[in-house]
Design a protein around this motif. Structure first.
Motif, mmCIF file in Angstrom:
data_model
loop_
_atom_site.group_PDB
_atom_site.id
_atom_site.type_symbol
_atom_site.label_atom_id
_atom_site.label_comp_id
_atom_site.label_asym_id
_atom_site.label_seq_id
_atom_site.Cartn_x
_atom_site.Cartn_y
_atom_site.Cartn_z
ATOM 1 N N GLY A 46 2.974 2.260 2.296
ATOM 2 C CA GLY A 46 4.201 2.113 2.723
ATOM 3 C C GLY A 46 5.390 2.058 1.287
ATOM 4 O O GLY A 46 6.242 2.001 1.075
ATOM 5 N N TYR B 281 -10.068 3.544 15.559
ATOM 6 C CA TYR B 281 -8.990 3.651 13.889
ATOM 7 C C TYR B 281 -9.141 5.072 14.732
ATOM 8 O O TYR B 281 -7.729 6.196 15.313
ATOM 9 C CB TYR B 281 -10.028 3.629 13.361
ATOM 10 N N GLY C 113 0.521 -1.656 -0.223
ATOM 11 C CA GLY C 113 -0.204 -0.077 0.201
ATOM 12 C C GLY C 113 1.064 1.106 0.597
ATOM 13 O O GLY C 113 2.017 1.498 -0.649
HETATM 14 N N1 LIG Z 1 -5.693 2.818 2.791
HETATM 15 C C1 LIG Z 1 -6.647 4.455 3.166
HETATM 16 O O1 LIG Z 1 -7.680 4.918 3.057
HETATM 17 C C2 LIG Z 1 -5.611 5.120 4.617
HETATM 18 C C3 LIG Z 1 -6.909 6.540 4.972
HETATM 19 C C4 LIG Z 1 -6.008 6.822 6.193
HETATM 20 C C5 LIG Z 1 -4.941 6.760 6.467
HETATM 21 N N2 LIG Z 1 -4.867 5.294 6.019
HETATM 22 C C6 LIG Z 1 -3.113 5.262 6.965
HETATM 23 O O2 LIG Z 1 -1.865 4.695 5.573
HETATM 24 C C7 LIG Z 1 -1.070 3.781 6.313
HETATM 25 C C8 LIG Z 1 -0.926 2.361 5.828
HETATM 26 O O3 LIG Z 1 -2.142 2.299 4.729
HETATM 27 P P1 LIG Z 1 -2.564 1.041 3.690
HETATM 28 O O4 LIG Z 1 -4.118 1.872 3.037
HETATM 29 O O5 LIG Z 1 -1.312 0.877 2.672
HETATM 30 O O6 LIG Z 1 -3.119 -0.305 3.894
HETATM 31 P P2 LIG Z 1 -2.328 -1.770 3.712
HETATM 32 O O7 LIG Z 1 -2.947 -2.291 4.646
HETATM 33 O O8 LIG Z 1 -1.445 -1.297 2.790
HETATM 34 O O9 LIG Z 1 -0.521 -1.792 4.834
HETATM 35 C C9 LIG Z 1 -0.201 -1.379 6.122
HETATM 36 C C10 LIG Z 1 0.864 -1.816 5.846
HETATM 37 O O10 LIG Z 1 0.969 -2.293 7.563
HETATM 38 C C11 LIG Z 1 1.952 -4.043 7.940
HETATM 39 N N3 LIG Z 1 1.670 -3.441 9.694
HETATM 40 C C12 LIG Z 1 0.815 -3.834 9.742
HETATM 41 N N4 LIG Z 1 1.064 -4.296 11.210
HETATM 42 C C13 LIG Z 1 1.822 -3.893 10.990
HETATM 43 C C14 LIG Z 1 2.922 -4.808 12.795
HETATM 44 N N5 LIG Z 1 3.032 -4.403 13.842
HETATM 45 N N6 LIG Z 1 4.442 -4.000 12.251
HETATM 46 C C15 LIG Z 1 4.645 -4.011 11.233
HETATM 47 N N7 LIG Z 1 3.899 -3.761 9.798
HETATM 48 C C16 LIG Z 1 2.830 -3.752 9.820
HETATM 49 C C17 LIG Z 1 1.246 -4.061 6.606
HETATM 50 O O11 LIG Z 1 1.982 -5.436 6.778
HETATM 51 C C18 LIG Z 1 1.208 -3.612 5.396
HETATM 52 O O12 LIG Z 1 2.553 -3.942 4.666
HETATM 53 C C19 LIG Z 1 -2.403 3.260 7.606
HETATM 54 O O13 LIG Z 1 -1.483 3.836 9.191
HETATM 55 C C20 LIG Z 1 -3.254 3.565 7.429
HETATM 56 O O14 LIG Z 1 -4.254 3.603 8.790
HETATM 57 C C21 LIG Z 1 -4.818 4.690 5.158
#
Ligand SMILES: NC(=O)c1ccc[n+]([C@@H]2O[C@H](COP(=O)([O-])OP(=O)(O)OC[C@H]3O[C@@H](n4cnc5c(N)ncnc54)[C@H](O)[C@@H]3O)[C@@H](O)[C@H]2O)c1
Length: 254
Positions: free
Chosen positions: A19, A145, A17
């Motif tokens: 990251g 959340y 995602g």
């Molecule tokens: N996607 C959205 O709409 C959105 C919106 C607002 C904020 N965010 C935030 O953006 C960030 C990334 O989210 P994303 O959408 O890319 O999600 P995603 O689920 O695609 O990626 C999240 C990553 O975090 C890793 N992860 C989870 N638990 C972990 C742990 N204990 N230690 C290390 N790594 C861990 C997962 O393995 C995954 O690779 C998050 O903090 C999320 O809350 C996302």
């Protein structure tokens, strides 16, 4: 010369995602990238390394920071991006899940900062915390959340104060609805997709690369006077009070 030549960045949750897009963006601009994730990234390279790390474990975070210094000798930037969503109204919220969400979304940021800041002090740098627009207002059925991301936002301000004299800037990004695994189910059904996308002024989900470009800006010298800022990148959804758009009202006079 590339913007991040000679600089080293840790990206938590960098296997997928947002990251993963951040890791690729930094590498493409000259940085050495260390991914800390519980999942394995699709690919590593000369510029992108990976150490399996649970971001909520003090021991594993300390080891990751040490491994980064051992491999690349310094840490300039830290992107606290690992995160977890959870859906439940409070009476149905399981205590273990509440603690897990806070451990990954909030405590992990404390742990990475605790171990990385002393290393970063050598030359200064930038920390970017990935919060959410869900840390700015409430959502239905997303109490844990909302609470965990709200904490990230105010912690960012506090970190900014404490790190300023060390030449370390700390800012937070609040993404809106971004197309990743986290939101796949949210918009899977056509009627849900319409409900979620309808109120977004830009009319679409954001892409992980669009978050990576804001994060790269916040990490770069172009943002040299920014610290303690909470930046939204959300297609405009938080620009709206929530009151309806009723076109015929525009012709009414008071
Ligand atoms: N996607 C959205 O709409 C959105 C919106 C607002 C904020 N965010 C935030 O953006 C960030 C990334 O989210 P994303 O959408 O890319 O999600 P995603 O689920 O695609 O990626 C999240 C990553 O975090 C890793 N992860 C989870 N638990 C972990 C742990 N204990 N230690 C290390 N790594 C861990 C997962 O393995 C995954 O690779 C998050 O903090 C999320 O809350 C996302």
């Amino acid at each position: 010369m590339a913007r991040f030549d000679g600089r080293v960045v840790i990206v938590t949750g960098g296997a997928n995602g947002i990251g993963a897009a951040v890791a690729a963006r930094f590498a493409s601009e000259g940085a050495k990238v260390m991914i800390a994730d519980i999942q394995t990234p699709a690919a590593t390279s000369d510029s992108i390394a990976f150490v399996k790390t649970d971001a909520s474990s003090a021991q594993e975070v300390a080891a990751l920071v040490e491994a980064t210094v051992h491999k690349w000798g310094r840490i300039d930037m830290l992107v606290n991006n690992a995160g977890l969503g959870a859906l439940a109204e409070t009476p149905d919220m399981d205590e273990e899940l509440w603690d897990k969400v806070f451990a990954i979304n909030t405590k992990a940021i404390y742990l990475f900062c605790k171990y990385a800041i002393p290393v970063m002090r050598a030359q200064g740098g930038a920390i970017i915390n990935v919060a959410s627009i869900s840390g700015l207002s409430g959502d239905y059925g997303m109490g844990v959340y909302n609470a965990s991301k709200g904490a990230v936002i105010n912690y960012t301000r506090s970190l900014a104060l404490d790190c300023a004299r060390d030449g370390i800037r700390v800012n937070a990004l609040c993404p809106g609805l971004i197309e990743t695994a986290m939101t796949q189910l949210t918009v899977a059904r056509p009627e849900d997709r319409e409900a979620w996308l309808g109120p977004i002024p830009l009319g679409r989900m954001g892409q992980p690369s669009e978050m990576a470009s804001v994060i790269a800006f916040l990490a770069s010298d172009d943002a040299s006077y920014m610290t303690g800022a909470i930046i939204t990148a959300d297609g405009g959804i938080t620009a709206h009070t929530g009151q309806p758009n009723v076109p015929h009202r525009r012709s009414l006079r008071n």
